[in-house]
Design a protein around this motif. Structure first.
Motif, PDB file in Angstrom:
ATOM      1  N   ASN A   8      51.943  11.986  92.476  1.00  0.00           N
ATOM      2  CA  ASN A   8      50.733  11.184  92.303  1.00  0.00           C
ATOM      3  C   ASN A   8      49.532  11.855  92.973  1.00  0.00           C
ATOM      4  OD1 ASN A   8      49.020   8.701  92.071  1.00  0.00           O
ATOM      5  ND2 ASN A   8      49.242   8.765  94.302  1.00  0.00           N
ATOM      6  N   TYR A  10      46.297  10.069  92.915  1.00  0.00           N
ATOM      7  CA  TYR A  10      45.240   9.066  93.015  1.00  0.00           C
ATOM      8  C   TYR A  10      45.390   8.221  94.281  1.00  0.00           C
ATOM      9  CZ  TYR A  10      44.641  10.213  88.073  1.00  0.00           C
ATOM     10  OH  TYR A  10      44.441  10.875  86.894  1.00  0.00           O
ATOM     11  N   LEU A  15      44.845   3.421  91.786  1.00  0.00           N
ATOM     12  CA  LEU A  15      46.140   3.102  91.183  1.00  0.00           C
ATOM     13  C   LEU A  15      46.231   1.621  90.833  1.00  0.00           C
ATOM     14  CD1 LEU A  15      48.446   5.197  93.538  1.00  0.00           C
ATOM     15  CD2 LEU A  15      48.027   5.658  91.123  1.00  0.00           C
ATOM     16  N   ASP A  52      57.699   9.806  84.165  1.00  0.00           N
ATOM     17  CA  ASP A  52      56.243   9.702  84.119  1.00  0.00           C
ATOM     18  C   ASP A  52      55.749   9.543  82.679  1.00  0.00           C
ATOM     19  OD1 ASP A  52      53.669   9.796  85.469  1.00  0.00           O
ATOM     20  OD2 ASP A  52      53.400  11.752  84.537  1.00  0.00           O
ATOM     21  N   LEU A  57      56.739   3.348  87.185  1.00  0.00           N
ATOM     22  CA  LEU A  57      56.157   3.345  88.528  1.00  0.00           C
ATOM     23  C   LEU A  57      57.210   2.833  89.497  1.00  0.00           C
ATOM     24  CD1 LEU A  57      52.766   1.599  87.654  1.00  0.00           C
ATOM     25  CD2 LEU A  57      53.188   4.065  87.794  1.00  0.00           C
ATOM     26  N   LYS A 109      52.657   3.532  91.852  1.00  0.00           N
ATOM     27  CA  LYS A 109      52.795   4.951  91.531  1.00  0.00           C
ATOM     28  C   LYS A 109      54.271   5.303  91.415  1.00  0.00           C
ATOM     29  CE  LYS A 109      52.835   6.413  96.380  1.00  0.00           C
ATOM     30  NZ  LYS A 109      52.174   7.236  97.430  1.00  0.00           N
TER      31      LYS A 109
END
Length: 343
Positions: A8, A10, A15, A52, A57, A109
């Motif tokens: 991840n 972000y 998120l 992904d 998540l 995430k």
């Protein structure tokens, strides 16, 4: 060719906005398996890329001894997830444990991490075989076994989990970690080796390790709840039975709990009123997990103490500076004593 991003990038706020703005319904799922994984690092990268692509998540731990996964998946991708998992030899036909309650923002995430063990157990016994487990009982079999005479019921979760919910008459060891709990349970049960032992935990993975450990230590009648409390709650609901698990099932995502029954088994650490709402202290330099009622949450600004409350009232930049400089604050803990009001 550009290297694929396998982590991840972000911040949490970004998120959260992405998850909330996604119109797709999500389902919370967990699974685990003790299985030999030859190269966990390569396994991890391959799994991350494929999960992904499905918009999954969550939090997944890998080790040479197996996998432990808790995540959410868009409902429309559920069948593709099943196909993906079954295409991996180490995971083929693995049991999916669907959550009792789904919450879109349970996970923000995808994080897949390689560890030395999928559950930290503190064991260093080369003769111990984690695959030599006890007898699995279906939720309905476990439900019936709870009423048998002379059975011993053991909660294999941490004290902060069992305080808000547990099976009737269960032994709930006062342990803060699983590694503390295993020798504690062995000692508690030392005079019970001839009895039928019933083990349970959230999703089943800690029972898997603990049942094998107890068998290794000479216990003969070791049984465990397949799929844990999550599976039991669904089966009881589907069959219209009265649950013998009372209260909340603590879960390790942003929900921090699934309500199984309306029973409230503990109290607010700050005012002593009945409460079962777990939260983390809003002061990021503390972040202690504790039970706090809605009224105290409002009065204390979601903090565990006056010193933490004073901290969160500072400008954010000043808070960050204090944390960065590593200044120590003395957080009073006398008011954070767990108070069980019934078993």
């Amino acid at each position: 060719m550009a290297k694929k991003l396998l982590f991840n990038k972000y911040d949490k706020q970004t998120l959260f906005k992405k998850v909330i703005s996604d119109p797709r319904e999500r389902r919370v799922v967990s699974f685990y398996r003790y299985v030999k994984i030859e190269d966990p690092a390569s396994f991890r990268d391959n799994l991350y890329e494929k999960m992904d692509q499905l918009g999954i998540l969550g939090r997944i731990y890998l080790a040479e001894e197996g996998i432990n996964a808790q995540f959410s998946v868009p409902v429309e991708e559920y069948s593709r997830l099943r196909m993906l998992v079954d295409s991996i030899p180490e995971l083929k036909n693995i049991y999916f444990n669907d959550a009792v309650e789904d919450k879109k923002e349970s996970f923000l995430k995808l994080a897949i991490k390689v560890r030395s063990k999928i559950v930290a157990d503190g064991l260093d016994d080369k003769t111990f075989d984690p695959s030599d487990v006890g007898t699995h009982l279906s939720p309905l079999e476990f439900h019936e076994a709870l009423s048998e005479p002379n059975v011993v019921i053991v909660d294999l979760r941490n004290n902060y989990e069992s305080e808000v919910g547990h099976f009737e008459n269960a032994i709930c060891p006062d342990a803060g970690t699983f590694r503390e709990e295993l020798p504690m349970v062995e000692d508690i049960l030392k005079e019970e080796k001839g009895k039928k032992i019933l083990l349970y935990c959230t999703g089943g993975i800690r029972c898997e390790k603990a049942s094998a450990y107890l068998k290794h230590k000479g216990f003969e009648q070791v049984h465990q709840l397949r799929g844990g409390i999550i599976n039991y709650a669904k089966a009881i609901q589907d069959n219209g039975l009265v649950s013998k698990f009372k209260g909340k099932n603590f879960v390790f995502d942003d929900r921090l709990g699934e309500k199984i029954t309306d029973d409230v088994l503990t109290v607010c650490y700050q005012c002593g009123k009945p409460a079962d709402r777990h939260t983390n202290c809003a002061n990021l330099g503390c972040h202690v997990l504790f039970v706090q009622c809605e009224e105290c949450a409002a009065e204390m600004e979601n903090c565990c103490s006056e010193s933490c409350k004073s901290m969160v009232q500072l400008p954010e930049e000043e808070q960050k500076k204090i944390r960065k400089e590593g200044r120590k604050h003395s957080y009073p803990t006398h008011h954070l004593t767990r108070k069980l009001v019934g078993k």
